[in-house]
Design a protein around this motif. Structure first.
Motif, PDB file in Angstrom:
ATOM      1  N   VAL A  77      42.721  45.864  32.846  1.00  0.00           N
ATOM      2  CA  VAL A  77      42.891  45.835  34.305  1.00  0.00           C
ATOM      3  C   VAL A  77      41.862  44.865  34.853  1.00  0.00           C
ATOM      4  O   VAL A  77      40.686  44.903  34.474  1.00  0.00           O
ATOM      5  CB  VAL A  77      42.689  47.247  34.897  1.00  0.00           C
ATOM      6  CG1 VAL A  77      42.566  47.173  36.414  1.00  0.00           C
ATOM      7  CG2 VAL A  77      43.841  48.164  34.513  1.00  0.00           C
ATOM      8  N   PHE A  78      42.339  43.927  35.719  1.00  0.00           N
ATOM      9  CA  PHE A  78      41.423  42.964  36.334  1.00  0.00           C
ATOM     10  C   PHE A  78      40.906  43.541  37.643  1.00  0.00           C
ATOM     11  O   PHE A  78      41.698  43.929  38.507  1.00  0.00           O
ATOM     12  CB  PHE A  78      42.143  41.639  36.646  1.00  0.00           C
ATOM     13  CG  PHE A  78      42.739  40.972  35.420  1.00  0.00           C
ATOM     14  CD1 PHE A  78      42.061  41.002  34.202  1.00  0.00           C
ATOM     15  CD2 PHE A  78      43.957  40.307  35.502  1.00  0.00           C
ATOM     16  CE1 PHE A  78      42.600  40.380  33.082  1.00  0.00           C
ATOM     17  CE2 PHE A  78      44.504  39.680  34.384  1.00  0.00           C
ATOM     18  CZ  PHE A  78      43.826  39.719  33.171  1.00  0.00           C
ATOM     19  N   VAL A  79      39.577  43.581  37.788  1.00  0.00           N
ATOM     20  CA  VAL A  79      38.977  43.968  39.059  1.00  0.00           C
ATOM     21  C   VAL A  79      38.260  42.719  39.588  1.00  0.00           C
ATOM     22  O   VAL A  79      37.321  42.237  38.963  1.00  0.00           O
ATOM     23  CB  VAL A  79      37.990  45.141  38.874  1.00  0.00           C
ATOM     24  CG1 VAL A  79      37.396  45.541  40.216  1.00  0.00           C
ATOM     25  CG2 VAL A  79      38.688  46.322  38.211  1.00  0.00           C
ATOM     26  N   VAL A  80      38.757  42.179  40.717  1.00  0.00           N
ATOM     27  CA  VAL A  80      38.233  40.915  41.223  1.00  0.00           C
ATOM     28  C   VAL A  80      37.510  41.134  42.554  1.00  0.00           C
ATOM     29  O   VAL A  80      38.043  41.809  43.444  1.00  0.00           O
ATOM     30  CB  VAL A  80      39.385  39.894  41.450  1.00  0.00           C
ATOM     31  CG1 VAL A  80      38.808  38.513  41.740  1.00  0.00           C
ATOM     32  CG2 VAL A  80      40.301  39.862  40.244  1.00  0.00           C
ATOM     33  N   HIS A  81      36.293  40.630  42.642  1.00  0.00           N
ATOM     34  CA  HIS A  81      35.563  40.634  43.909  1.00  0.00           C
ATOM     35  C   HIS A  81      35.842  39.289  44.588  1.00  0.00           C
ATOM     36  O   HIS A  81      35.256  38.275  44.243  1.00  0.00           O
ATOM     37  CB  HIS A  81      34.060  40.801  43.622  1.00  0.00           C
ATOM     38  CG  HIS A  81      33.305  41.263  44.828  1.00  0.00           C
ATOM     39  ND1 HIS A  81      32.015  41.722  44.764  1.00  0.00           N
ATOM     40  CD2 HIS A  81      33.651  41.357  46.131  1.00  0.00           C
ATOM     41  CE1 HIS A  81      31.593  42.062  45.966  1.00  0.00           C
ATOM     42  NE2 HIS A  81      32.571  41.843  46.823  1.00  0.00           N
ATOM     43  N   ARG A  82      36.759  39.279  45.552  1.00  0.00           N
ATOM     44  CA  ARG A  82      37.238  38.009  46.079  1.00  0.00           C
ATOM     45  C   ARG A  82      36.310  37.444  47.154  1.00  0.00           C
ATOM     46  O   ARG A  82      35.684  38.193  47.910  1.00  0.00           O
ATOM     47  CB  ARG A  82      38.662  38.173  46.636  1.00  0.00           C
ATOM     48  CG  ARG A  82      39.652  38.617  45.552  1.00  0.00           C
ATOM     49  CD  ARG A  82      41.077  38.502  46.010  1.00  0.00           C
ATOM     50  NE  ARG A  82      41.365  39.430  47.107  1.00  0.00           N
ATOM     51  CZ  ARG A  82      42.587  39.604  47.607  1.00  0.00           C
ATOM     52  NH1 ARG A  82      43.611  38.906  47.124  1.00  0.00           N
ATOM     53  NH2 ARG A  82      42.792  40.453  48.579  1.00  0.00           N
ATOM     54  N   THR A  83      36.260  36.117  47.243  1.00  0.00           N
ATOM     55  CA  THR A  83      35.449  35.450  48.278  1.00  0.00           C
ATOM     56  C   THR A  83      36.228  35.460  49.586  1.00  0.00           C
ATOM     57  O   THR A  83      37.466  35.585  49.576  1.00  0.00           O
ATOM     58  CB  THR A  83      35.163  33.991  47.877  1.00  0.00           C
ATOM     59  OG1 THR A  83      36.431  33.310  47.762  1.00  0.00           O
ATOM     60  CG2 THR A  83      34.434  33.921  46.544  1.00  0.00           C
ATOM     61  N   PRO A  84      35.524  35.323  50.719  1.00  0.00           N
ATOM     62  CA  PRO A  84      36.235  35.274  52.014  1.00  0.00           C
ATOM     63  C   PRO A  84      37.297  34.184  52.037  1.00  0.00           C
ATOM     64  O   PRO A  84      38.386  34.375  52.581  1.00  0.00           O
ATOM     65  CB  PRO A  84      35.118  34.968  53.013  1.00  0.00           C
ATOM     66  CG  PRO A  84      33.878  35.492  52.365  1.00  0.00           C
ATOM     67  CD  PRO A  84      34.072  35.323  50.883  1.00  0.00           C
ATOM     68  N   ALA A  85      37.015  33.049  51.409  1.00  0.00           N
ATOM     69  CA  ALA A  85      37.998  31.955  51.394  1.00  0.00           C
ATOM     70  C   ALA A  85      39.254  32.384  50.654  1.00  0.00           C
ATOM     71  O   ALA A  85      40.386  32.154  51.095  1.00  0.00           O
ATOM     72  CB  ALA A  85      37.377  30.717  50.736  1.00  0.00           C
TER      73      ALA A  85
END
Lengths: 174, 413, 215
Positions: A77-85
């Motif tokens: 499972v991918f857990v991604v902390h996304r950037t505002p962009a």
């Protein structure tokens, strides 16, 4: 348990006999069905396997812009902390052949959680800045896990998960 | 519709004919007692053992470092794993109870006598196969008793003249009982029940050739036979119900009765438990083994104690058919023999100190003596009875004997 | 009664115990959650210093019905899926005792006499004339008298320790066979069903066989 030979013999009370026969057959049948359940159920996942159906992820270690792969039910499972962009870009788009709003795919926009198996044939896609590229047949997913192009028919599925606090999420519990 | 399907099959396979021949028209003496239920029960137990065994094998790991743990996973984590395991472990003991009763009935009623010698011998082969199967299965939990029991029994093969050591090494595939032993025992434990099932078919074909014996020993007239189905199917059904009540009581309320406490300790090659005993069903034979002070002699005696049953059809020289029904001396001999087996079983469970050893030797002597005095006793008893029993009965005996020899019915007086 | 026997046990000399005839005190094992929880408390505070319970996981204790706060305090930072470890490393154990203390998961079923053995063993400690700790059931015992039965002075003190031993035994009985209650409950239904089926089969048999008498 009837045989035609004995049926032509005069019997004292055929109705009662038929009832008895049916009752025994029904009770016996229920017993066989009931007894088969433990055998069937023993092939279902055992308690120690079911433990894998719940995974706890520590969010503190995932920096903004980074992704971590965790195991849930034996799957990545991918857990991604996304950037505002990335968030802005994803919310502005609806994806490709399987259109879906980004907000429908996340609980909090900065955290994306998707099952990391290509919906085409089950390979694990590799991460890049644009999202993921499946090494097997080149399916391209965006930063919301949505299919953009390639042979895959659907977006990467979102597993049931719960954001318990700013530090932990539990995958496997809705 | 159903009729159509059946006739379609019948044109290609004798389904209806088989059912008729083996069930609905298969002639069975009408006077069989409940002691005749145990053959069917043995078949049922075999099927249940195979079923539970297959499902257990889906979770069991035949590896010395994982076997004990995998059993605990079965007992704790697998859905109804505890039930499957207890059914299987209790079933092993139940199997022997049922088979021993089946054998005792055969002995008591003289069912092994002509023309049923082959039936009796195939039964012997079945017993030996089931014993081997049980012995190998007992290693699989990889507990202390499993380990040391397997060690002791494989050591017995060291008594083989000249090549004993090599045989033991070959059996184990290791210098002591080890991972190799466990894995091969598992492979064979999985195989054997299917061989047993195949032999059961031979046993049954043989039975259906010579037909069932009956409590009187006198072969019945055709009018005294009834079809197996529905009479004996319904009787077997009721017997099965009673059996299941007793069996399930043990499975659900006292499953540890048949599991040695010591076996709940994982196998440890460095420490022997203070008191090694085989499972109860081997105890009489174990007592015979211990009674002979020499290893080779003990092994030979133990093997002979099982094989000697094969000579019974010849050792019983009475001309009165059947077993104990008309033969009081035979009956007394039977009960003394059974009592002796119980004594041996008791002694087999005791530590070999004090009175246990000499008493075991006496019991062993009596065990073998039974086989050797039977020809004399049966001959004398025959003479004695022939002078006393009514003529009419004697005529019936002779008719039965003639039938057993395969002579025409018309030849009988 | 069991107390009397236990007392009697303690009075017997070591040589009597060396013989084969162990008279074990009979213990009535309890199955209620409170007793098991007390037993677990004692085991975790007094036994897991040296012994592990490798087949019992913290989540099993939750499933048993012990309060979450309590289990959390026992497990500390270990996840609920960890099995209960021994606080002592195997190396230290071998140095201190010469061997690794046995795992306790199956202990209640692993000795002849089972629950009764465990109970009698826990209460079987005494002080030898030269001031060392001995056990009537286990000559040469290396485990200390953790419950302190050898030091009990008054009957009240003794009764308290016996209660503790009984709770420990009950908990370890549960640990050895966690499905026991479920098994027995299912057993009543199974036997009840089988009795019904057997009665029906008997009636069937009688009905079918009655044809023979009619002819």
């Amino acid at each position: 348990m009837s045989d035609s030979k004995s049926m032509d013999k005069p019997l004292d009370c055929p109705e009662r006999r038929n009832f008895l026969e049916k009752a025994t057959a029904v009770v016996g049948g229920v017993g066989v069905a009931g007894a088969s359940w433990p055998f069937i159920n023993s092939m279902n996942p055992s308690a120690d396997v079911l433990e894998n159906a719940i995974s706890e992820v520590d969010l503190k270690v995932i920096e903004v812009g980074q992704s971590q792969t965790v195991s849930w039910e034996g799957k990545p499972v991918f857990v991604v902390h996304r950037t505002p962009a990335q968030i802005a870009a994803m919310q502005a788009s609806k994806g490709g052949p399987d259109p879906q709003e980004d907000t429908a795919r996340t609980q909090q926009p900065e955290w994306l959680v998707v099952v990391g198996l290509c919906t085409h044939l089950g390979c694990v896609p590799t991460r890049d800045n644009e999202g993921w590229l499946c090494p097997c047949h080149g399916s391209r997913y965006d930063n919301s896990g949505r299919i953009l192009h390639g042979p895959a028919p659907a977006n990467l599925p979102v597993p049931p998960y719960k954001i318990v606090s700013s530090e932990t999420i539990i995958i496997g519990v809705a | 519709m159903a009729k159509g399907i059946i006739s379609w099959i019948d044109r290609r396979f004798p389904l209806t004919a088989i059912i008729k021949h083996e069930l609905t028209e298969y002639p069975t003496p009408r006077n069989l007692s409940y002691w005749w239920n145990f053959g069917f029960l043995a078949g049922f137990v075999l099927v249940l053992q195979i079923l539970t065994g297959i499902f257990l094998a889906m979770h069991y790991k035949p590896d010395a470092s994982m076997a004990f743990d995998s059993l605990q996973t079965i007992m704790r984590d697998v859905n109804y794993g505890w039930l499957l395991r207890y059914l299987h472990s209790t079933g092993a003991s139940a199997f022997f109870i049922v088979i021993y009763v089946h054998m005792a009935r055969t002995l008591y009623y003289g069912s092994y006598r002509a023309p049923r010698e082959l039936l009796w011998w195939t039964g012997q082969v079945l017993l030996l196969s089931i014993m081997a199967s049980a012995f190998m299965g007992y290693l699989l939990p990889w507990g202390q008793m499993s380990y040391w029991g397997a060690g002791v029994i494989t050591n017995l093969f060291g008594a083989t003249p000249f090549i004993g050591e090599a045989v033991v090494l070959w059996l184990r595939g290791d210098f002591a009982v080890g991972d190799a032993t466990l894995t091969r025992f598992f492979a064979l434990h999985y195989l054997f029940p299917f061989l047993v099932a195949g032999m059961v078919v031979i046993h049954l074909v043989s039975l259906h050739t010579v037909k069932s014996s009956n409590p009187s020993g006198i072969n019945l007239e055709d009018k005294d036979n009834i079809p197996f189905h529905p009479y004996y199917t319904s009787k077997d059904g009721f017997g099965l119900g009673v059996y299941l009540i007793i069996f399930c009581w043990f499975v659900f309320f006292a499953p540890n009765t048949f599991i040695e406490a010591v076996n709940n300790n994982p196998a440890n090659p460095l420490v022997t438990p203070p008191h090694i005993v085989p499972e109860w069903y081997f105890l009489p034979f174990y007592a015979i083994l211990r009674s002979i002070p020499d290893l080779l002699g003990g092994v030979v005696a133990m093997v002979m104690s099982l094989l000697l049953f094969a000579v019974l059809p010849f050792a019983d020289r009475s001309t009165i058919p059947g077993g104990a029904r008309y033969r009081p001396i035979y009956r007394v001999t039977f009960f003394l023999f059974i009592a002796d087996i119980f004594v041996l079983g008791y002694l087999g469970a005791q530590a070999p100190t004090g009175y246990v050893v000499p008493m075991g030797q006496v019991a062993t002597f009596l065990y073998f003596a039974t086989f050797f005095i039977l020809p004399i006793v049966s001959k004398r008893e025959d003479k004695w009875l022939r002078a006393r029993l009514p003529q009419e009965l004697l005529a019936q005996f002779d008719r039965t004997n003639a039938l057993a020899k395969g002579q025409n019915k018309g030849d009988a007086p | 009664m069991s107390r009397l026997i236990a007392l009697a046990l303690c009075c017997l000399s070591y040589s009597a115990w060396a013989s084969e005839e162990h008279k074990l005190a009979k213990v009535q094992v309890r199955t209620d959650v409170q007793s098991l929880e007390r037993g677990a408390e004692t085991v975790i505070s007094m036994c897991t210093g040296c012994h592990s319970l490798k087949y019992i996981k913290y989540r099993d204790l939750l499933k048993l019905g012990i309060a979450k706060e309590k289990v959390n305090s026992w497990r500390g930072s270990n996840p609920p899926g960890t099995s209960i470890p021994s606080q002592m490393s195997p190396e230290v154990a071998v140095k201190g005792f010469g061997s690794i203390p046995p795992d306790l998961s199956l202990m209640a079923q692993a000795r002849d006499g089972r629950a009764n053995y465990l109970y009698s063993y826990l209460l079987g400690f005494y002080v030898t004339p030269d001031g060392k700790s001995g056990n009537h059931l286990f000559p040469g015992v290396k485990m200390p008298d953790v419950l302190g039965i050898a030091g009990a002075r008054t009957p009240e003190e003794r009764a308290q320790i016996e209660e503790k031993a009984r709770d420990v035994t009950s908990f370890l009985m549960w640990a050895a066979d966690p499905h026991e209650q479920e098994r027995k409950k299912l057993g009543y239904y199974v036997i009840g069903y089988l009795v019904l089926l057997t009665v029906l089969l008997k009636l069937m048999k009688m009905r079918i066989w009655s044809r023979l008498r009619n002819n």
